[in-house]
Scaffold this active site. Sequence first.
Site, PDB file in Angstrom:
ATOM      1  N   HIS A 135       0.774  -1.199  -0.082  1.00  0.00           N
ATOM      2  CA  HIS A 135      -0.089  -0.134  -0.160  1.00  0.00           C
ATOM      3  C   HIS A 135       0.757   1.155   0.012  1.00  0.00           C
ATOM      4  CE1 HIS A 135      -4.124  -1.658   0.354  1.00  0.00           C
ATOM      5  NE2 HIS A 135      -3.665  -2.426   1.407  1.00  0.00           N
ATOM      6  N   ASP A 142      -7.316  -2.574  -1.466  1.00  0.00           N
ATOM      7  CA  ASP A 142      -8.314  -3.458  -0.433  1.00  0.00           C
ATOM      8  C   ASP A 142      -9.644  -3.241  -1.147  1.00  0.00           C
ATOM      9  OD1 ASP A 142      -6.319  -4.199   1.361  1.00  0.00           O
ATOM     10  OD2 ASP A 142      -6.583  -2.379   2.566  1.00  0.00           O
ATOM     11  N   GLU A 199      -5.879 -11.893   3.974  1.00  0.00           N
ATOM     12  CA  GLU A 199      -6.870 -10.971   4.195  1.00  0.00           C
ATOM     13  C   GLU A 199      -7.682 -11.259   2.952  1.00  0.00           C
ATOM     14  OE1 GLU A 199      -4.917  -7.551   6.763  1.00  0.00           O
ATOM     15  OE2 GLU A 199      -4.965  -7.312   4.590  1.00  0.00           O
ATOM     16  N   HIS A 202      -7.400  -7.891   0.317  1.00  0.00           N
ATOM     17  CA  HIS A 202      -5.997  -7.350  -0.037  1.00  0.00           C
ATOM     18  C   HIS A 202      -5.542  -8.044  -1.428  1.00  0.00           C
ATOM     19  CE1 HIS A 202      -2.162  -5.563   1.108  1.00  0.00           C
ATOM     20  NE2 HIS A 202      -1.867  -6.416   0.285  1.00  0.00           N
TER      21      HIS A 202
END
Length: 220
Positions: A135, A142, A199, A202
């Site tokens: 990121h 996301d 996740e 992600h």
Amino acid sequence: MTVFRRLLAVLTGSALIVAPDAGAAPDGGVPPVSPQAAAAGFVDVRSVVPDAIVDLRYATPDNFVGVPLYPPDARCLVHESMAPGLAKAAATLRTSGDVLVFWDCYRPHDVQVRMFEVVSNPAWVARPGPYARSHEAGRSVDVTIAENGQLVDMGTGFDDFSARAQAFATDGVSAAAQANRARLRAAMTDGGLAVYSGEWWHFDGPGAGVQRPILDVPVD
């Protein structure tokens, strides 16, 4: 004339409430990114995915820190290397009436530091280092899916720090939610983007794991 609007996901069930996009240009187009963002090779995701739903949770109190970490007019910025993959993923989802929802894109280093101060567990929040990646380099996003104006069931919400948030979790995750996660993964994979196993929301773009100089790029 096409009008770009920002769709803010509000926790009233799973309804998505439409609100005007504060970052839109007067003619309804996507305004140019800042000189710093342009120098870093960043683009506004709406110029890549025109129907994107941009709901940057860190620009609101609706996140695990509990306070806004971005300015209210924050934009979803991604490195240009992600553009073809995101466009492809969005096109794949569009064929079945789905729309990509962006919860986070480029994340400044100081925000990553703040997040790690709140949740100092690298299994859930990446430990800030002397370099930028993922990121912080604008090379990860996301995301989730909206269908007919509503978020689809993915089994957990955003930043759910539990085993159910793992991309391939089955315990406590309904068959429908597993199928929805698989649909999202398939579209993103079609665009060359890889899910992070920890996740479901992600996804990493090309070179996301490469260590790069820390950026000083505003998100607005």
